[in-house]
Structures are given as C-alpha cells and as structure tokens.
Design a protein around this motif. Sequence first.
Motif, PDB file in Angstrom:
ATOM      1  N   ALA A 251       0.843  -1.192   0.000  1.00  0.00           N
ATOM      2  CA  ALA A 251       0.000   0.000   0.000  1.00  0.00           C
ATOM      3  C   ALA A 251       0.875   1.237   0.000  1.00  0.00           C
ATOM      4  O   ALA A 251       2.032   1.186   0.437  1.00  0.00           O
ATOM      5  CB  ALA A 251      -0.916   0.022   1.226  1.00  0.00           C
ATOM      6  N   ALA A 252       0.328   2.353  -0.479  1.00  0.00           N
ATOM      7  CA  ALA A 252       1.076   3.602  -0.510  1.00  0.00           C
ATOM      8  C   ALA A 252       0.122   4.764  -0.298  1.00  0.00           C
ATOM      9  O   ALA A 252      -1.082   4.670  -0.581  1.00  0.00           O
ATOM     10  CB  ALA A 252       1.815   3.765  -1.837  1.00  0.00           C
ATOM     11  N   ILE A 253       0.688   5.863   0.190  1.00  0.00           N
ATOM     12  CA  ILE A 253      -0.098   7.065   0.438  1.00  0.00           C
ATOM     13  C   ILE A 253       0.717   8.273   0.017  1.00  0.00           C
ATOM     14  O   ILE A 253       1.940   8.305   0.195  1.00  0.00           O
ATOM     15  CB  ILE A 253      -0.525   7.144   1.917  1.00  0.00           C
TER      16      ILE A 253
ATOM     17  N   ASN B 267      -3.023   3.882  -2.663  1.00  0.00           N
ATOM     18  CA  ASN B 267      -2.987   2.780  -3.626  1.00  0.00           C
ATOM     19  C   ASN B 267      -2.798   1.477  -2.859  1.00  0.00           C
ATOM     20  O   ASN B 267      -2.116   1.462  -1.832  1.00  0.00           O
ATOM     21  CB  ASN B 267      -1.840   2.948  -4.619  1.00  0.00           C
ATOM     22  N   TYR B 268      -3.382   0.414  -3.378  1.00  0.00           N
ATOM     23  CA  TYR B 268      -3.295  -0.877  -2.713  1.00  0.00           C
ATOM     24  C   TYR B 268      -3.028  -1.991  -3.719  1.00  0.00           C
ATOM     25  O   TYR B 268      -3.497  -1.937  -4.864  1.00  0.00           O
ATOM     26  CB  TYR B 268      -4.602  -1.199  -1.974  1.00  0.00           C
ATOM     27  N   ALA B 269      -2.322  -2.985  -3.257  1.00  0.00           N
ATOM     28  CA  ALA B 269      -2.206  -4.209  -4.044  1.00  0.00           C
ATOM     29  C   ALA B 269      -3.556  -4.911  -4.043  1.00  0.00           C
ATOM     30  O   ALA B 269      -4.316  -4.825  -3.068  1.00  0.00           O
ATOM     31  CB  ALA B 269      -1.143  -5.117  -3.438  1.00  0.00           C
ATOM     32  N   ASP B 270      -3.856  -5.592  -5.120  1.00  0.00           N
ATOM     33  CA  ASP B 270      -5.148  -6.275  -5.218  1.00  0.00           C
ATOM     34  C   ASP B 270      -5.343  -7.276  -4.084  1.00  0.00           C
ATOM     35  O   ASP B 270      -6.461  -7.496  -3.619  1.00  0.00           O
ATOM     36  CB  ASP B 270      -5.259  -6.987  -6.566  1.00  0.00           C
ATOM     37  N   SER B 271      -4.249  -7.871  -3.632  1.00  0.00           N
ATOM     38  CA  SER B 271      -4.345  -8.918  -2.617  1.00  0.00           C
ATOM     39  C   SER B 271      -4.778  -8.393  -1.256  1.00  0.00           C
ATOM     40  O   SER B 271      -5.237  -9.172  -0.408  1.00  0.00           O
ATOM     41  CB  SER B 271      -3.001  -9.637  -2.486  1.00  0.00           C
ATOM     42  N   VAL B 272      -4.653  -7.082  -1.028  1.00  0.00           N
ATOM     43  CA  VAL B 272      -5.019  -6.528   0.286  1.00  0.00           C
ATOM     44  C   VAL B 272      -6.143  -5.510   0.189  1.00  0.00           C
ATOM     45  O   VAL B 272      -6.625  -5.028   1.221  1.00  0.00           O
ATOM     46  CB  VAL B 272      -3.805  -5.874   0.977  1.00  0.00           C
TER      47      VAL B 272
END
Length: 120
Positions: free
Chosen positions: A48-50, A58-63
Amino acid sequence: VQLQASGGGLVQARGSPRLSCPPAGRMFTNYAMGWFRQAPGKEREFVAAISRIGGTTNYADSVKGRFTISRDNAKNTVYLQMNSLKPEDTAVYYCAADRIVATTLTNDYWGQGTQVTVSS
C-alpha cells in the motif's frame, strides 16, 4: 530519514493488528510513504502507498478492502491497519519513503521490517 516499522507479531487469522512507522527526521510531509512485504522464499512486493499529504492511496489487489494505509503528519507517522488477516499475509513488512511516489521498489529510504505471522 530513518524508518522503523513496528506492531508486528504473531496474530490469529481474521485478526486486526496495526503497523506503525514513525520516520525519524525532518520534512516528513516531503515524502510519499509505502508499505511492502516479503514472505519467505518470495520477492518483496508492494502492499500500500499514500501520497505526501494523504489524499491519494494505492493498494495491491491482494489486500484491497482489508488493509488501510493512513498517515498522521502531525505525529510524523504512517500506519497500516490490517483486517481479516489470512495465513498468506505472513511476511516481514517494511515501510518506505520516497519523494515522488512509494509504489515501487525503488524508494529513497527503507526501514527495518517487522515480522507478521498469521496463524490459522
């Protein structure tokens, strides 16, 4: 910028721990922040990022839908709230800082990780 992730440990599946990363140093708001993880035998991956002010995440699809990244610029800290944990979330979690965007593996700064182990 010195980074140190904390808040990991042994948690049960479906648990909800929160990781923290208080960068030591000035100008925290100059950096986008991200969380990454590396499971045994696997490559480090984006979680994830901010953005610098916190308006974009933004997030990875898995989380996606389970994890939430946030930042408190007054406390110079970035968080990763982890919900509905699964055994496959077991990994060492790292925080990272970058002047532009913290969604890739080429960040300006990396912290020492914190181990999260999810028991089923």
